[in-house]
Design a protein around this motif. Sequence first.
Motif, PDB file in Angstrom:
ATOM      1  N   LYS A 213      33.707  27.426  33.839  1.00 23.80           N
ATOM      2  CA  LYS A 213      33.490  26.889  32.489  1.00 23.80           C
ATOM      3  C   LYS A 213      32.841  25.518  32.555  1.00 23.80           C
ATOM      4  O   LYS A 213      33.300  24.637  33.266  1.00 23.80           O
ATOM      5  CB  LYS A 213      34.820  26.788  31.730  1.00 23.80           C
ATOM      6  CG  LYS A 213      35.203  28.039  31.033  1.00 23.80           C
ATOM      7  CD  LYS A 213      36.336  27.779  30.060  1.00 23.80           C
ATOM      8  CE  LYS A 213      36.623  29.053  29.305  1.00 23.80           C
ATOM      9  NZ  LYS A 213      37.714  28.905  28.385  1.00 23.80           N
TER      10      LYS A 213
ATOM     11  N   GLN B  82      25.485  28.672  28.605  1.00 18.08           N
ATOM     12  CA  GLN B  82      26.780  29.329  28.695  1.00 18.08           C
ATOM     13  C   GLN B  82      27.295  29.532  27.284  1.00 18.08           C
ATOM     14  O   GLN B  82      27.396  28.585  26.499  1.00 18.08           O
ATOM     15  CB  GLN B  82      27.771  28.485  29.500  1.00 18.08           C
ATOM     16  CG  GLN B  82      29.084  29.208  29.754  1.00 18.08           C
ATOM     17  CD  GLN B  82      29.971  28.432  30.705  1.00 18.08           C
ATOM     18  OE1 GLN B  82      30.637  27.504  30.293  1.00 18.08           O
ATOM     19  NE2 GLN B  82      29.945  28.823  31.978  1.00 18.08           N
TER      20      GLN B  82
ATOM     21  N   ARG C 229      28.265  27.245  24.337  1.00 24.04           N
ATOM     22  CA  ARG C 229      29.214  26.250  24.843  1.00 24.04           C
ATOM     23  C   ARG C 229      28.474  25.078  25.492  1.00 24.04           C
ATOM     24  O   ARG C 229      28.818  23.924  25.284  1.00 24.04           O
ATOM     25  CB  ARG C 229      30.149  26.908  25.862  1.00 24.04           C
ATOM     26  CG  ARG C 229      31.138  25.982  26.497  1.00 24.04           C
ATOM     27  CD  ARG C 229      32.051  26.710  27.480  1.00 24.04           C
ATOM     28  NE  ARG C 229      33.062  25.816  27.948  1.00 24.04           N
ATOM     29  CZ  ARG C 229      34.176  25.499  27.277  1.00 24.04           C
ATOM     30  NH1 ARG C 229      34.393  26.024  26.102  1.00 24.04           N
ATOM     31  NH2 ARG C 229      35.054  24.661  27.778  1.00 24.04           N
TER      32      ARG C 229
ATOM     33  N   GLN D  67      25.848  27.955  17.319  1.00 22.75           N
ATOM     34  CA  GLN D  67      27.304  27.811  17.199  1.00 22.75           C
ATOM     35  C   GLN D  67      28.061  28.609  18.266  1.00 22.75           C
ATOM     36  O   GLN D  67      29.225  28.335  18.537  1.00 22.75           O
ATOM     37  CB  GLN D  67      27.768  28.243  15.820  1.00 22.75           C
ATOM     38  CG  GLN D  67      27.591  29.730  15.549  1.00 22.75           C
ATOM     39  CD  GLN D  67      27.864  30.091  14.116  1.00 22.75           C
ATOM     40  OE1 GLN D  67      27.825  29.240  13.238  1.00 22.75           O
ATOM     41  NE2 GLN D  67      28.128  31.353  13.874  1.00 22.75           N
ATOM     42  N   ASP D  68      27.399  29.597  18.900  1.00 31.60           N
ATOM     43  CA  ASP D  68      28.036  30.406  19.940  1.00 31.60           C
ATOM     44  C   ASP D  68      27.807  29.852  21.346  1.00 31.60           C
ATOM     45  O   ASP D  68      28.305  30.406  22.318  1.00 31.60           O
ATOM     46  CB  ASP D  68      27.508  31.848  19.889  1.00 31.60           C
ATOM     47  CG  ASP D  68      27.886  32.557  18.603  1.00 31.60           C
ATOM     48  OD1 ASP D  68      28.851  32.123  17.944  1.00 31.60           O
ATOM     49  OD2 ASP D  68      27.205  33.545  18.260  1.00 31.60           O
TER      50      ASP D  68
ATOM     51  N   ASN E  80      26.273  33.384  32.793  1.00 31.47           N
ATOM     52  CA  ASN E  80      25.340  32.447  32.165  1.00 31.47           C
ATOM     53  C   ASN E  80      23.973  33.103  31.965  1.00 31.47           C
ATOM     54  O   ASN E  80      23.594  34.017  32.694  1.00 31.47           O
ATOM     55  CB  ASN E  80      25.180  31.193  33.019  1.00 31.47           C
ATOM     56  CG  ASN E  80      26.437  30.361  33.052  1.00 31.47           C
ATOM     57  OD1 ASN E  80      27.318  30.499  32.222  1.00 31.47           O
ATOM     58  ND2 ASN E  80      26.525  29.490  34.036  1.00 31.47           N
TER      59      ASN E  80
ATOM     60  N   THR F 101      26.716  20.348  19.120  1.00 36.36           N
ATOM     61  CA  THR F 101      25.492  21.036  18.713  1.00 36.36           C
ATOM     62  C   THR F 101      24.285  20.083  18.770  1.00 36.36           C
ATOM     63  O   THR F 101      23.186  20.514  19.085  1.00 36.36           O
ATOM     64  CB  THR F 101      25.622  21.651  17.312  1.00 36.36           C
ATOM     65  OG1 THR F 101      26.020  20.648  16.391  1.00 36.36           O
ATOM     66  CG2 THR F 101      26.614  22.784  17.304  1.00 36.36           C
TER      67      THR F 101
ATOM     68  N   THR G 102      34.932  33.438  31.512  1.00 38.38           N
ATOM     69  CA  THR G 102      33.645  33.142  30.907  1.00 38.38           C
ATOM     70  C   THR G 102      32.613  34.164  31.353  1.00 38.38           C
ATOM     71  O   THR G 102      32.552  34.529  32.523  1.00 38.38           O
ATOM     72  CB  THR G 102      33.191  31.733  31.318  1.00 38.38           C
ATOM     73  OG1 THR G 102      34.218  30.818  30.975  1.00 38.38           O
ATOM     74  CG2 THR G 102      31.919  31.338  30.616  1.00 38.38           C
TER      75      THR G 102
ATOM     76  N   ASP H   1      30.050  30.461  24.390  1.00 39.91           N
ATOM     77  CA  ASP H   1      31.456  30.119  24.177  1.00 39.91           C
ATOM     78  C   ASP H   1      32.238  31.399  23.878  1.00 39.91           C
ATOM     79  O   ASP H   1      32.876  31.521  22.843  1.00 39.91           O
ATOM     80  CB  ASP H   1      31.594  29.114  23.029  1.00 39.91           C
ATOM     81  CG  ASP H   1      32.895  28.341  23.100  1.00 39.91           C
ATOM     82  OD1 ASP H   1      33.573  28.427  24.141  1.00 39.91           O
ATOM     83  OD2 ASP H   1      33.223  27.655  22.121  1.00 39.91           O
ATOM     84  N   GLU H   2      32.119  32.366  24.792  1.00 44.88           N
ATOM     85  CA  GLU H   2      32.793  33.658  24.660  1.00 44.88           C
ATOM     86  C   GLU H   2      33.505  33.952  25.960  1.00 44.88           C
ATOM     87  O   GLU H   2      33.073  33.534  27.024  1.00 44.88           O
ATOM     88  CB  GLU H   2      31.784  34.786  24.411  1.00 44.88           C
ATOM     89  CG  GLU H   2      30.986  34.662  23.146  1.00 44.88           C
ATOM     90  CD  GLU H   2      29.936  35.752  23.037  1.00 44.88           C
ATOM     91  OE1 GLU H   2      29.799  36.575  23.963  1.00 44.88           O
ATOM     92  OE2 GLU H   2      29.240  35.778  22.016  1.00 44.88           O
ATOM     93  N   THR H   3      34.572  34.712  25.871  1.00 40.47           N
ATOM     94  CA  THR H   3      35.281  35.145  27.062  1.00 40.47           C
ATOM     95  C   THR H   3      35.501  36.646  26.998  1.00 40.47           C
ATOM     96  O   THR H   3      35.452  37.241  25.923  1.00 40.47           O
ATOM     97  CB  THR H   3      36.643  34.435  27.201  1.00 40.47           C
ATOM     98  OG1 THR H   3      37.415  34.678  26.023  1.00 40.47           O
ATOM     99  CG2 THR H   3      36.472  32.946  27.394  1.00 40.47           C
TER     100      THR H   3
ATOM    101  N   LYS I 274      32.337  21.607  27.097  1.00 39.12           N
ATOM    102  CA  LYS I 274      31.834  21.945  25.758  1.00 39.12           C
ATOM    103  C   LYS I 274      30.921  20.821  25.272  1.00 39.12           C
ATOM    104  O   LYS I 274      31.269  19.650  25.335  1.00 39.12           O
ATOM    105  CB  LYS I 274      33.033  22.123  24.812  1.00 39.12           C
ATOM    106  CG  LYS I 274      32.666  22.380  23.377  1.00 39.12           C
ATOM    107  CD  LYS I 274      32.475  23.840  23.125  1.00 39.12           C
ATOM    108  CE  LYS I 274      32.352  24.068  21.620  1.00 39.12           C
ATOM    109  NZ  LYS I 274      31.351  25.026  21.305  1.00 39.12           N
TER     110      LYS I 274
END
Length: 121
Positions: A50, A76, A115, A112-113, A89, A56, A86, A78-80, A53
């Motif tokens: 990870k 990367q 990371r 917004q998605d 990439n 934006t 994670t 921001d989903e798992t 963060k």
Amino acid sequence: MDQDFSALINNYFQHDYRDRGIKKWRGFFLSDHTSALRKMDQDNVYSEKKLPKMTTDKIFHNAMHALANYYTVTIQLDETNFNHETKKNISGFIENMSDNYIYIENRKLAVQDIRALIINR
């Protein structure tokens, strides 16, 4: 006679028939479909470290800088996956940008998605 045959069929399906479930459909899968399923499974098992963060604003700044200077980036999301690992990439050149989306490697990613977006030099 029709009633005896109907009773025989009903008895067979109620007591003797064993449904093989998904096994009976595997022969219908195309090789492209099975390779896509394998790739999807590999992507879900793969885990990246990870990254911190980013805001934006920082993501947009890095994306604009990379787009203007033809740098490759690593994104990367921001989903798992189901194990909270994670996902793999995404690397490549940024093709285009808008207020809410970054286009890379023929993919449209919502800012917004994301990371983190790291510039590769």
